[in-house]
Design a protein around this motif. Structure first.
Motif, PDB file in Angstrom:
ATOM      1  N   VAL A 151       0.852  -1.184   0.000  1.00 40.19           N
ATOM      2  CA  VAL A 151       0.000   0.000   0.000  1.00 40.19           C
ATOM      3  C   VAL A 151       0.892   1.239   0.000  1.00 40.19           C
ATOM      4  CG1 VAL A 151      -1.852   1.231   1.185  1.00 40.19           C
ATOM      5  CG2 VAL A 151      -1.762  -1.275   1.275  1.00 40.19           C
ATOM      6  N   ARG A 152       0.724   2.081  -0.998  1.00 43.44           N
ATOM      7  CA  ARG A 152       1.586   3.244  -1.177  1.00 43.44           C
ATOM      8  C   ARG A 152       0.932   4.503  -0.603  1.00 43.44           C
ATOM      9  NH1 ARG A 152       2.591  -0.281  -5.262  1.00 43.44           N
ATOM     10  NH2 ARG A 152       4.732  -0.385  -6.074  1.00 43.44           N
ATOM     11  N   GLY A 153       1.759   5.356  -0.013  1.00 44.42           N
ATOM     12  CA  GLY A 153       1.303   6.632   0.496  1.00 44.42           C
ATOM     13  C   GLY A 153       1.846   7.776  -0.327  1.00 44.42           C
ATOM     14  N   THR A 154       1.466   8.975   0.044  1.00 44.18           N
ATOM     15  CA  THR A 154       1.919  10.161  -0.682  1.00 44.18           C
ATOM     16  C   THR A 154       3.044  10.890   0.053  1.00 44.18           C
ATOM     17  OG1 THR A 154       0.194  11.486   0.381  1.00 44.18           O
ATOM     18  CG2 THR A 154      -0.323  10.502  -1.762  1.00 44.18           C
ATOM     19  N   ALA A 155       3.281  10.549   1.329  1.00 44.39           N
ATOM     20  CA  ALA A 155       4.343  11.185   2.119  1.00 44.39           C
ATOM     21  C   ALA A 155       4.685  10.266   3.277  1.00 44.39           C
ATOM     22  CB  ALA A 155       3.892  12.547   2.632  1.00 44.39           C
ATOM     23  N   PHE A 156       5.875  10.421   3.816  1.00 46.31           N
ATOM     24  CA  PHE A 156       6.306   9.650   4.968  1.00 46.31           C
ATOM     25  C   PHE A 156       5.756  10.273   6.254  1.00 46.31           C
ATOM     26  CE2 PHE A 156       9.720   8.990   1.814  1.00 46.31           C
ATOM     27  CZ  PHE A 156       9.752   7.596   1.777  1.00 46.31           C
ATOM     28  N   GLY A 157       5.559   9.411   7.269  1.00 43.12           N
ATOM     29  CA  GLY A 157       5.141   9.927   8.565  1.00 43.12           C
ATOM     30  C   GLY A 157       3.850   9.310   9.054  1.00 43.12           C
ATOM     31  N   PRO A 158       3.180   9.931  10.031  1.00 43.09           N
ATOM     32  CA  PRO A 158       1.956   9.383  10.613  1.00 43.09           C
ATOM     33  C   PRO A 158       0.844   9.228   9.573  1.00 43.09           C
ATOM     34  CG  PRO A 158       2.829  11.176  11.963  1.00 43.09           C
ATOM     35  CD  PRO A 158       3.607  11.191  10.687  1.00 43.09           C
ATOM     36  N   LEU A 159      -0.030   8.247   9.785  1.00 40.88           N
ATOM     37  CA  LEU A 159      -1.132   8.047   8.846  1.00 40.88           C
ATOM     38  C   LEU A 159      -2.015   9.286   8.753  1.00 40.88           C
ATOM     39  CD1 LEU A 159      -2.301   4.378   9.548  1.00 40.88           C
ATOM     40  CD2 LEU A 159      -0.504   5.210   8.016  1.00 40.88           C
ATOM     41  N   ALA A 160      -2.169   9.995   9.868  1.00 43.34           N
ATOM     42  CA  ALA A 160      -3.017  11.188   9.894  1.00 43.34           C
ATOM     43  C   ALA A 160      -2.268  12.451   9.500  1.00 43.34           C
ATOM     44  CB  ALA A 160      -3.615  11.357  11.293  1.00 43.34           C
ATOM     45  N   PRO A 213       6.975   6.140   0.088  1.00 47.32           N
ATOM     46  CA  PRO A 213       6.300   5.799   1.347  1.00 47.32           C
ATOM     47  C   PRO A 213       5.411   4.574   1.186  1.00 47.32           C
ATOM     48  CG  PRO A 213       5.969   8.119   0.740  1.00 47.32           C
ATOM     49  CD  PRO A 213       6.509   7.430  -0.458  1.00 47.32           C
ATOM     50  N   ARG A 214       5.561   3.636   2.095  1.00 48.14           N
ATOM     51  CA  ARG A 214       4.733   2.432   2.114  1.00 48.14           C
ATOM     52  C   ARG A 214       4.067   2.292   3.484  1.00 48.14           C
ATOM     53  NH1 ARG A 214       5.605  -1.395  -1.949  1.00 48.14           N
ATOM     54  NH2 ARG A 214       6.776  -0.426  -3.663  1.00 48.14           N
ATOM     55  N   GLY A 244       6.284   4.551   5.848  1.00 47.95           N
ATOM     56  CA  GLY A 244       7.732   4.512   6.029  1.00 47.95           C
ATOM     57  C   GLY A 244       8.412   3.508   5.123  1.00 47.95           C
ATOM     58  N   ASP A 245       9.525   2.975   5.608  1.00 45.95           N
ATOM     59  CA  ASP A 245      10.367   2.018   4.906  1.00 45.95           C
ATOM     60  C   ASP A 245       9.991   0.612   5.357  1.00 45.95           C
ATOM     61  OD1 ASP A 245      12.387   0.450   3.822  1.00 45.95           O
ATOM     62  OD2 ASP A 245      14.013   1.394   4.958  1.00 45.95           O
ATOM     63  N   PRO A 246       9.553  -0.279   4.454  1.00 47.51           N
ATOM     64  CA  PRO A 246       9.176  -1.625   4.867  1.00 47.51           C
ATOM     65  C   PRO A 246      10.264  -2.379   5.626  1.00 47.51           C
ATOM     66  CG  PRO A 246       8.391  -1.208   2.645  1.00 47.51           C
ATOM     67  CD  PRO A 246       9.259  -0.035   3.023  1.00 47.51           C
TER      68      PRO A 246
END
Length: 328
Positions: A151-160, A213-214, A244-246
């Motif tokens: 699952v890919r995110g748009t930025a690193f850090g907290p889910l919120a 970001p993953r 983050g980094d898997p």
């Protein structure tokens, strides 16, 4: 597991929570309908038998007056967000959320209900399993963890949020947060905090290799895996998830620290070969972060014995040696 973060509630409050979640007709009568599940370290969880016989689990966040580690603030909101992401984007089995309440009207913290999972906890049974069966479970865990990390995110850090385009900035911020938590309580690391910070500063450039970001679980140990008849039927406890980094996942820890167990079956299931040089230094940084959390959290949990602290201090010595720091 005992911890001052466990926000236990009296039966009258539990009944009020049940009524709000399931309606008055399902509120249990008499006694013996609730018992605490003691496996977790952070939240309190109750196994509850409703009036109609259905079994559910109630999970309650820590009370507001108990100080937690910086990264643990808002953990239940993180878990609810992680569950939604996992259900939407993967086939990994996770609990359904029957009802969640973050209004703090009935008790002083967030809580949610989910169905009870009738299965074995892998951490509890794995020492009794034949080696081949145990390895098969860990291979399946590796495959499930890879799917979660897809699952890919748009930025690193907290889910919120807030997010950041740099994994190095996010991870060094996480690392500094836990050191600040330790300094605030004067937790003894057996070496100066400055020495630990120097290791991070020296090796942080390795983190720049991580650019995508993953979804990361970070807490996916065997104790959070429910199994039955050779299958993983549910993965629980998602409150430590982030983008983050898997390679920071729990299953990779044993590649650097033998005390965390053999990672071979997990790696096979994940489909990950031997770590590259860059991956090795990143993984060692993640091991250092993990053992720092394990040492420092014992103060915040109010542990009444030193077993975890002593064990984690030994691991801190081992991981510092991987960076060539063998003295205090």
């Amino acid at each position: 597991m005992e911890s001052i973060t466990k926000n236990r509630q009296p039966p009258a409050v539990l009944r009020a929570m049940i009524e709000r979640a399931y309606g008055p007709e399902r509120v249990p009568h008499g006694e013996g309908w609730a018992r605490e599940l003691g496996h977790g370290w952070f939240n309190v969880a109750y196994r509850i038998r409703l009036r109609d016989g259905a079994e559910v689990v109630l999970k309650i966040a820590p009370p507001p007056g108990v100080e937690v580690l910086t990264y643990e603030r808002g953990a239940m909101g993180t878990e609810l967000a992680a569950l939604e992401l996992i259900r939407k984007h993967t086939g990994v089995p996770v609990p359904a959320v029957d009802f969640a309440d973050r209004g703090h009207e009935l008790c002083d913290a967030d809580y949610f209900f989910m169905p009870f999972i009738d299965a074995d906890n892998l951490d509890v049974i794995e020492d009794r399993l034949p080696a081949a069966e145990r390895d098969a479970y860990h291979e399946r865990l590796g495959a499930a963890n890879r799917e979660l990390n897809s699952v890919r995110g748009t930025a690193f850090g907290p889910l919120a949020g807030p997010g950041d385009s740099s994994w190095r900035r996010v991870f060094t911020g996480m690392f500094e947060d836990v050191l600040a938590d330790g300094e605030r309580r004067a937790v003894d690391l057996g070496r100066p905090y400055a020495t630990v910070r120097a290791v991070l500063t020296e090796y942080a450039p390795a983190l720049d290799a991580v650019v995508e970001p993953r979804l990361v679980e970070w807490d996916l140990w065997a104790g959070n895996v429910m199994v039955r008849e050779g299958r993983i039927v549910c993965v629980i406890d998602h409150e430590r998830a982030f983008w983050g980094d898997p390679l920071i996942e729990a299953g990779f820890t044993g590649t650097q620290l033998a005390a965390f167990g053999d990672s071979s079956a997990f790696l096979r299931g994940y489909g990950h070969g031997a770590l590259t040089e860059n991956e090795t230094w990143r993984r060692r940084l993640y091991c250092l972060y993990l053992v720092l959390v394990m040492v420092i959290e014992t103060d915040y949990r109010g542990h009444t014995d030193t077993r975890q602290y002593d064990w984690a201090r030994e691991r801190l010595t081992e991981v510092m040696a991987l960076f060539g720091r063998t003295g205090p």
